[in-house]
Design a protein around this motif. Sequence first.
Motif, PDB file in Angstrom:
ATOM      1  N   CYS A 137     -10.276  15.381 100.743  1.00 58.54           N
ATOM      2  CA  CYS A 137     -10.464  14.499 101.889  1.00 58.54           C
ATOM      3  C   CYS A 137     -10.462  13.030 101.470  1.00 58.54           C
ATOM      4  N   VAL A 138      -9.967  12.167 102.362  1.00 52.26           N
ATOM      5  CA  VAL A 138      -9.865  10.744 102.055  1.00 52.26           C
ATOM      6  C   VAL A 138     -10.543   9.919 103.142  1.00 52.26           C
ATOM      7  N   ASP A 139     -10.932   8.712 102.769  1.00 48.17           N
ATOM      8  CA  ASP A 139     -11.438   7.758 103.757  1.00 48.17           C
ATOM      9  C   ASP A 139     -10.288   7.405 104.696  1.00 48.17           C
ATOM     10  N   GLY A 140     -10.542   7.490 106.006  1.00 45.62           N
ATOM     11  CA  GLY A 140      -9.478   7.271 106.979  1.00 45.62           C
ATOM     12  C   GLY A 140      -8.980   5.844 107.048  1.00 45.62           C
ATOM     13  N   VAL A 141      -9.764   4.882 106.576  1.00 48.25           N
ATOM     14  CA  VAL A 141      -9.362   3.476 106.595  1.00 48.25           C
ATOM     15  C   VAL A 141      -8.689   3.084 105.290  1.00 48.25           C
ATOM     16  N   THR A 142      -9.326   3.412 104.159  1.00 45.17           N
ATOM     17  CA  THR A 142      -8.783   2.996 102.860  1.00 45.17           C
ATOM     18  C   THR A 142      -7.755   3.962 102.308  1.00 45.17           C
TER      19      THR A 142
END
Length: 305
Positions: A265-270
């Motif tokens: 999973c990743v940060d949706g902004v960065t």
Amino acid sequence: MKDLNTGNTTLTCREVTDNAHEQCASIEDIVLLHSGRGMTLLQKYLRSAYCLHAARRLLSLPRGNVLLTTGFYVAGHAETDGPPGTLSVALALKKLGFEPTIVTDHICDGLFEPEGISVVYASPETGKAWYQELLDRYHPVCLISIERCGHNCDNDYANMRGVSISNATAHIDTMFELASKEKILTIGIGDGGNEIGMGNLKEAISRELSLNPCTVTVDELIIATTSNWGAYALVAYLDLLQEEHIMPEYREIADYIDRIVTEGCVDGVTKKQVPSVDGFPRETEREIIGLLHQITDAADKKVPA
């Protein structure tokens, strides 16, 4: 009863949930802190205490199956906003006697099964008949969407940058449209304007935020600075309305975010594989959870559901 640290005023649960707007920061106000996407501009278009109303409608249902969805495609992965809130709601529902099942796509592989939650996977090719069969099989009493993309005015699925993600997004919003026709309660939680449920405010979103909004509507819409926070708000009200403590602790949430980041999973902004949500650091997550606990832990739980 306990002191809520609001000028040494002691509040009952009813005062917290019904009159918090006058006495202290409401749960709705807490989860709209740090807003940078215009959600505070949309708050005036919703009823007062909209999270509370959604919680009460949920608790009024007969105990049965609840289908939840989440999983927003970002750079080949699910973003960290959505799964933590969805898990929190699913675990709360289990404690309240419901049977939660998560419907999502394969970007969420392995995010929920280790937590004891059942998952059904769809794909971008999954058609309307499959979603109807799912409703017929589960006979859900409610559908809940938490940070899940829905189709916009152009019948496309797009991220906040306006880039189409249709080829990577299962059309799970179809299930919500079918459920609405069957008078099944639907709840949507979003933070930007392109999520399932934001169709309730599509004109306001177009006018206030200059976005091409999702057009899929729900019975109850919850907005927040991040969709996770909106989910925590729903759980906080469920906690207030019931005898059992079901509001998750910050450490539980942080540990889960750590785990799903290791799953990809990743940060949706960065777009980075780091344990943050929409660019907010851990300290902000801790602040919001702490403020919600200040209300749920201090309240005198005597409000009838």
